[in-house]
Write an enzyme that holds these catalytic residues in place. Structure first.
Site, mmCIF file in Angstrom:
data_model
loop_
_atom_site.group_PDB
_atom_site.id
_atom_site.type_symbol
_atom_site.label_atom_id
_atom_site.label_comp_id
_atom_site.label_asym_id
_atom_site.label_seq_id
_atom_site.Cartn_x
_atom_site.Cartn_y
_atom_site.Cartn_z
ATOM 1 N N GLY A 52 27.268 30.786 36.159
ATOM 2 C CA GLY A 52 26.454 31.435 37.356
ATOM 3 C C GLY A 52 25.013 30.949 37.019
ATOM 4 O O GLY A 52 24.157 31.553 37.763
ATOM 5 N N ASP A 72 33.968 27.994 42.377
ATOM 6 C CA ASP A 72 34.604 27.655 40.949
ATOM 7 C C ASP A 72 35.941 27.837 40.706
ATOM 8 O O ASP A 72 36.277 28.842 41.566
ATOM 9 C CB ASP A 72 33.750 28.032 39.707
ATOM 10 C CG ASP A 72 33.811 27.329 38.485
ATOM 11 O OD1 ASP A 72 32.603 26.720 38.284
ATOM 12 O OD2 ASP A 72 34.873 26.976 37.647
ATOM 13 N N ASP A 90 39.730 25.920 43.845
ATOM 14 C CA ASP A 90 39.566 24.281 43.377
ATOM 15 C C ASP A 90 39.279 23.438 44.455
ATOM 16 O O ASP A 90 39.710 23.376 45.734
ATOM 17 C CB ASP A 90 41.303 24.116 42.944
ATOM 18 C CG ASP A 90 41.252 22.810 42.309
ATOM 19 O OD1 ASP A 90 40.607 21.785 42.706
ATOM 20 O OD2 ASP A 90 42.268 22.564 41.271
ATOM 21 N N ASP A 115 27.754 21.009 40.390
ATOM 22 C CA ASP A 115 27.513 20.652 39.282
ATOM 23 C C ASP A 115 28.947 20.801 38.494
ATOM 24 O O ASP A 115 29.101 21.076 37.222
ATOM 25 C CB ASP A 115 26.847 21.776 38.508
ATOM 26 C CG ASP A 115 26.134 21.792 37.200
ATOM 27 O OD1 ASP A 115 26.004 20.615 36.623
ATOM 28 O OD2 ASP A 115 26.009 22.743 36.365
ATOM 29 N N LYS A 155 25.886 16.037 40.415
ATOM 30 C CA LYS A 155 25.852 15.649 39.194
ATOM 31 C C LYS A 155 27.042 14.353 38.748
ATOM 32 O O LYS A 155 28.103 14.488 39.380
ATOM 33 C CB LYS A 155 26.374 16.739 38.287
ATOM 34 C CG LYS A 155 26.393 16.374 36.608
ATOM 35 C CD LYS A 155 26.303 17.378 35.650
ATOM 36 C CE LYS A 155 27.741 18.244 35.507
ATOM 37 N NZ LYS A 155 27.577 19.270 34.646
HETATM 38 C C1 LIG Z 1 28.951 22.428 34.048
HETATM 39 S S1 LIG Z 1 29.917 23.604 34.585
HETATM 40 C C2 LIG Z 1 28.811 24.544 35.761
HETATM 41 C C3 LIG Z 1 27.876 25.251 35.183
HETATM 42 C C4 LIG Z 1 27.089 26.134 36.488
HETATM 43 N N1 LIG Z 1 26.617 25.301 37.352
HETATM 44 C C5 LIG Z 1 26.270 27.273 35.915
HETATM 45 O O1 LIG Z 1 25.222 27.189 36.528
HETATM 46 O O2 LIG Z 1 26.487 28.072 35.048
HETATM 47 C C6 LIG Z 1 31.170 22.726 35.330
HETATM 48 C C7 LIG Z 1 32.112 23.802 36.267
HETATM 49 O O3 LIG Z 1 32.729 22.901 36.969
HETATM 50 C C8 LIG Z 1 34.035 23.722 37.282
HETATM 51 N N2 LIG Z 1 35.175 22.966 37.821
HETATM 52 C C9 LIG Z 1 35.811 21.940 37.142
HETATM 53 N N3 LIG Z 1 36.636 21.435 37.905
HETATM 54 C C10 LIG Z 1 36.797 22.034 39.352
HETATM 55 C C11 LIG Z 1 37.500 22.138 40.366
HETATM 56 N N4 LIG Z 1 38.428 21.176 40.542
HETATM 57 N N5 LIG Z 1 37.282 22.988 41.328
HETATM 58 C C12 LIG Z 1 36.354 23.835 41.101
HETATM 59 N N6 LIG Z 1 35.508 24.068 39.941
HETATM 60 C C13 LIG Z 1 35.489 23.169 39.094
HETATM 61 C C14 LIG Z 1 34.394 24.323 35.982
HETATM 62 O O4 LIG Z 1 35.176 25.420 36.039
HETATM 63 C C15 LIG Z 1 33.026 24.865 35.384
HETATM 64 O O5 LIG Z 1 32.680 26.234 35.465
#
Ligand SMILES: C[S@@+](CC[C@H](N)C(=O)[O-])C[C@H]1O[C@@H](n2cnc3c(N)ncnc32)[C@H](O)[C@@H]1O
Length: 199
Positions: A52, A72, A90, A115, A155
């Site tokens: 977050g 997320d 998802d 992200d 990203k």
């Molecule tokens: C690098 S982290 C994000 C960090 C976040 N932007 C922050 O500010 O703290 C990547 C995120 O992508 C999410 N993610 C990965 N695959 C996903 C999907 N299919 N649908 C939704 N979220 C997903 C992961 O759960 C993870 O929390």
């Protein structure tokens, strides 16, 4: 090879000191300082928003008249800020689009940040297609839910596909730039595309 990184570094420590939920916040701060990416009153979708940090800063940048829709698969802190709506979804699930639309109360978003990142295995042949799948999901959502004149910050991981995604974005955005925020770790293959002013 895509690297799995150690968890402690300068930005992780700084995030903790500043009460930010993650170091990812600095990757938003970077384009905010350079491009004034988010404006007061903006409605912004953040895909891959847990834990977050970005949502926290976005909430400050858009202010009380703005809205942050933080999406997320993982549960997030639901009290990030009053102007943040957290959605557990998802991005591959067709219902995600409807949930985001509902949070936007039928309006289109001004900005979309992706992200999204898969759980890295460190095996390029596995991680790269997963990451590209997430980018495609983000672009589908952006196509439907970002208004004309709106912008994206997405990203990716360095690969030959970045160029073709950049070229595709140029067809529907006035300006597209590659950005490597300073908070991106050394040796990381992470790169962001900033696509401004949707046609
Ligand atoms: C690098 S982290 C994000 C960090 C976040 N932007 C922050 O500010 O703290 C990547 C995120 O992508 C999410 N993610 C990965 N695959 C996903 C999907 N299919 N649908 C939704 N979220 C997903 C992961 O759960 C993870 O929390």
């Amino acid at each position: 090879m895509l690297r799995k990184h150690p968890s402690k570094d300068y930005y992780t420590t700084l995030a903790r000191k500043l009460g930010l939920l993650s170091r990812a916040a600095f990757k938003l701060q970077y384009i905010q300082k350079r491009y004034g990416f988010l404006k007061p009153g903006d409605k912004v979708i953040i895909l891959g928003s847990a834990p977050g940090g970005m949502a926290q800063l976005a909430a400050r940048y858009v202010g009380p008249r703005g809205l942050v829709v933080a999406v997320d698969v993982k549960p997030q802190d639901f009290k990030i800020a009053d102007n943040v709506v957290s959605i557990i979804a998802d991005v591959f699930d067709p219902e995600a689009m409807g949930k985001i639309r509902e949070a936007l109360k039928g309006e289109l978003a001004d900005k979309l940040i992706s992200d999204l990142a898969p759980n890295l295995t460190g095996i390029r042949e596995v991680d790269m297609p997963r990451q590209l799948g997430l980018v495609e999901a983000a672009l589908r959502i952006a196509k439907e839910l970002v208004r004309k004149g709106g912008s994206l910050y997405i990203k990716l991981f360095e690969s030959p596909e970045v160029k073709s995604i950049e070229d595709r974005l140029r067809l529907s955005f006035q300006r597209v730039k590659r950005i490597v925020p300073t908070a991106t770790r050394k040796h990381s293959s992470e790169v962001f595309l900033l696509a401004l002013d949707k046609k």
